[in-house]
Design an enzyme around this catalytic site. Structure first.
Site, PDB file in Angstrom:
ATOM      1  N   TYR A   1      35.026  24.351  48.099  1.00 45.49           N
ATOM      2  CA  TYR A   1      34.051  25.414  48.293  1.00 45.49           C
ATOM      3  C   TYR A   1      33.243  25.100  49.546  1.00 45.49           C
ATOM      4  O   TYR A   1      32.366  24.242  49.538  1.00 45.49           O
ATOM      5  CB  TYR A   1      33.128  25.555  47.083  1.00 45.49           C
ATOM      6  CG  TYR A   1      33.842  25.872  45.785  1.00 45.49           C
ATOM      7  CD1 TYR A   1      35.130  26.393  45.771  1.00 45.49           C
ATOM      8  CD2 TYR A   1      33.219  25.644  44.559  1.00 45.49           C
ATOM      9  CE1 TYR A   1      35.777  26.683  44.577  1.00 45.49           C
ATOM     10  CE2 TYR A   1      33.858  25.934  43.356  1.00 45.49           C
ATOM     11  CZ  TYR A   1      35.136  26.446  43.382  1.00 45.49           C
ATOM     12  OH  TYR A   1      35.775  26.723  42.199  1.00 45.49           O
TER      13      TYR A   1
ATOM     14  N   HIS B   1      42.073  20.543  40.665  1.00 45.44           N
ATOM     15  CA  HIS B   1      41.833  21.975  40.875  1.00 45.44           C
ATOM     16  C   HIS B   1      43.119  22.793  40.796  1.00 45.44           C
ATOM     17  O   HIS B   1      43.133  23.907  40.273  1.00 45.44           O
ATOM     18  CB  HIS B   1      41.175  22.167  42.246  1.00 45.44           C
ATOM     19  CG  HIS B   1      40.393  23.418  42.391  1.00 45.44           C
ATOM     20  ND1 HIS B   1      39.413  23.584  43.343  1.00 45.44           N
ATOM     21  CD2 HIS B   1      40.419  24.590  41.716  1.00 45.44           C
ATOM     22  CE1 HIS B   1      38.886  24.792  43.241  1.00 45.44           C
ATOM     23  NE2 HIS B   1      39.482  25.419  42.261  1.00 45.44           N
TER      24      HIS B   1
ATOM     25  N   PRO C   1      34.908  35.176  34.346  1.00 46.99           N
ATOM     26  CA  PRO C   1      34.886  35.913  33.071  1.00 46.99           C
ATOM     27  C   PRO C   1      34.463  37.367  33.232  1.00 46.99           C
ATOM     28  O   PRO C   1      34.647  38.155  32.315  1.00 46.99           O
ATOM     29  CB  PRO C   1      33.862  35.131  32.238  1.00 46.99           C
ATOM     30  CG  PRO C   1      32.930  34.549  33.252  1.00 46.99           C
ATOM     31  CD  PRO C   1      33.810  34.190  34.427  1.00 46.99           C
ATOM     32  N   LEU C   2      33.923  37.705  34.406  1.00 48.16           N
ATOM     33  CA  LEU C   2      33.536  39.090  34.678  1.00 48.16           C
ATOM     34  C   LEU C   2      34.524  39.764  35.627  1.00 48.16           C
ATOM     35  O   LEU C   2      34.189  40.761  36.282  1.00 48.16           O
ATOM     36  CB  LEU C   2      32.117  39.137  35.269  1.00 48.16           C
ATOM     37  CG  LEU C   2      31.010  38.643  34.333  1.00 48.16           C
ATOM     38  CD1 LEU C   2      29.672  38.638  35.032  1.00 48.16           C
ATOM     39  CD2 LEU C   2      30.963  39.480  33.067  1.00 48.16           C
ATOM     40  N   GLY C   3      35.736  39.220  35.705  1.00 48.02           N
ATOM     41  CA  GLY C   3      36.739  39.835  36.564  1.00 48.02           C
ATOM     42  C   GLY C   3      36.326  39.875  38.017  1.00 48.02           C
ATOM     43  O   GLY C   3      36.536  40.861  38.715  1.00 48.02           O
ATOM     44  N   ARG C   4      35.731  38.770  38.488  1.00 56.18           N
ATOM     45  CA  ARG C   4      35.252  38.650  39.880  1.00 56.18           C
ATOM     46  C   ARG C   4      34.281  39.776  40.241  1.00 56.18           C
ATOM     47  O   ARG C   4      34.297  40.300  41.360  1.00 56.18           O
ATOM     48  CB  ARG C   4      36.427  38.603  40.857  1.00 56.18           C
ATOM     49  CG  ARG C   4      37.397  37.473  40.565  1.00 56.18           C
ATOM     50  CD  ARG C   4      38.442  37.311  41.642  1.00 56.18           C
ATOM     51  NE  ARG C   4      39.401  36.273  41.281  1.00 56.18           N
ATOM     52  CZ  ARG C   4      39.203  34.962  41.397  1.00 56.18           C
ATOM     53  NH1 ARG C   4      38.057  34.524  41.892  1.00 56.18           N
ATOM     54  NH2 ARG C   4      40.127  34.102  41.033  1.00 56.18           N
TER      55      ARG C   4
ATOM     56  N   PHE D   1      34.110  42.752  38.733  1.00 51.86           N
ATOM     57  CA  PHE D   1      34.583  44.087  38.365  1.00 51.86           C
ATOM     58  C   PHE D   1      33.833  44.635  37.157  1.00 51.86           C
ATOM     59  O   PHE D   1      33.499  45.825  37.107  1.00 51.86           O
ATOM     60  CB  PHE D   1      36.083  44.057  38.088  1.00 51.86           C
ATOM     61  CG  PHE D   1      36.643  45.358  37.597  1.00 51.86           C
ATOM     62  CD1 PHE D   1      36.911  46.387  38.488  1.00 51.86           C
ATOM     63  CD2 PHE D   1      36.900  45.562  36.247  1.00 51.86           C
ATOM     64  CE1 PHE D   1      37.422  47.606  38.036  1.00 51.86           C
ATOM     65  CE2 PHE D   1      37.415  46.769  35.791  1.00 51.86           C
ATOM     66  CZ  PHE D   1      37.676  47.796  36.687  1.00 51.86           C
TER      67      PHE D   1
ATOM     68  N   GLY E   1      32.389  48.008  38.121  1.00 49.62           N
ATOM     69  CA  GLY E   1      33.643  48.714  38.277  1.00 49.62           C
ATOM     70  C   GLY E   1      34.091  48.784  39.722  1.00 49.62           C
ATOM     71  O   GLY E   1      33.824  47.871  40.517  1.00 49.62           O
TER      72      GLY E   1
END
Length: 345
Positions: A63, A129, A209-212, A214, A218
């Site tokens: 990172y 990783h 966990p939040l779909g990057r 999304f 949305g």
């Protein structure tokens, strides 16, 4: 909107590591999701996280590269004993070319460098990783085991490893956690990886966990992405797929309104309800978003509500792979050579 509640603690794996039931992914503070954010703001966010009870912090040497670990090192001054710190090795970039390495010399050099950047004596949880498909996992694990014995790391983890690789690694030294992508629209791990972890007593750390992002807004999430945000390259965020995937978000959003929470809290609560051996690590760079994620811990879902959510995001309902062909998908759920067939470095 669901309000934050006291953060419970969970046991991650069977070796003794205890963490907050939700973690904080720190990647986006320094790289991949647009330009690096100001150190002072990110240090304030990290301190706010720890004060709020979210003490499990996740970083990696890639990172930045390297700058996120340096940032964490600054943030941990005076609070090192209050956090469970996870970092990772294995991804090397030389002359712009990405390489995955698991040879013993690289494992050791990476650990020493991370300890120096983080300015600490011991890493709580050290992940490989991605898996080096050229080196038997037993060889990599042998060096990691030495680092545990030397007190440089406390616990060992793997990321994106296949079930058979996890079994082989665990036979050398107990694996404490497997990090994997798990969300309403990334559920392939449920078939093989998750059951293997549970059979062996290994904790599960769910990234993205939040779909990057999304499940926060949305398709609108793409409108605010910086030019160098790598999500612009991901198949699921391409216009032809995003329009289709937006229907999933609309269903989740409608259910969230019924439940009096945000769609991101609902999606995150779904991950929490997978079990007490699962710790999601949503990332953010804003305190208001952090507080919203914290509120997911107080969202309760019935079995019927879980089934309803899952019906919106069946595998064939999601368009696009989670990684593009030129990214880390090459090493997804990777296998390694057998030890008895390996001829050394």
């Amino acid at each position: 909107m669901a309000k934050p509640c006291g953060v419970r603690r969970i046991k991650l794996g069977s070796e003794g590591l205890e963490v907050s039931a939700q973690g904080l992914g720190c990647m986006g503070m320094s790289s991949f999701y647009g330009p690096p954010k100001p150190d002072s703001d990110m240090i304030s966010l990290i301190h706010h996280s720890v004060q709020s009870g979210i003490t499990f912090l996740d970083t990696s040497d890639i990172y930045g590269p390297f700058t996120n670990e340096i940032l964490l090192g600054k943030a941990l001054k005076g609070i090192r004993g209050k956090v469970e710190l996870a970092t990772k090795f294995a991804i090397s970039v030389v002359d712009g070319k990405r390489e995955i390495r698991g040879d013993p010399a690289f494992v050791r050099a990476s650990c020493e460098a991370s300890l120096k950047r983080l300015d600490i004596d011991c890493i709580d949880l050290y992940y490989q990783h991605r898996i080096d498909t050229r080196v038997p996992i037993e060889v990599t694990m042998g060096e990691l085991k030495k680092l545990v014995e030397e007190g440089k790391i406390k616990y060992i983890g793997l990321s994106e490893a296949s079930a058979s690789t996890i079994r082989r690694a665990h036979a050398v030294h107990p694996i404490t956690a497997i990090q994997l992508e798990w969300s309403l629209w990334s559920r392939d791990v449920e078939e093989d990886i998750v059951p293997t972890c549970r059979e062996l007593g290994i904790g599960i750390v769910a990234y993205s966990p939040l779909g990057r992002g999304f499940f926060s807004s949305g398709a609108k999430v793409v409108e605010n992405l910086a030019n160098d945000d790598f999500r612009k390259l991901l198949p699921r965020f391409q216009p032809e797929n995003l329009e289709h995937n937006e229907r999933i978000f609309e269903h989740v959003n409608e259910m969230a309104m019924r439940k009096g929470c945000t769609p991101s809290q609902l999606a995150l609560a779904w991950v929490h309800h997978q079990g007490n051996d699962v710790c999601p690590i949503p990332g953010t760079t804003k305190i208001e978003n952090f507080n919203q994620n914290l509120g997911a811990l107080s969202v309760k879902l019935t079995p019927d509500e879980m089934a309803e959510l899952e019906s919106y995001a069946l595998a064939d309902a999601v368009k696009g792979d989670r990684y593009g062909g030129a990214t880390l998908s090459t090493w997804k759920n990777s296998e390694t050579p057998r030890l008895d067939s390996w001829k050394g470095e």
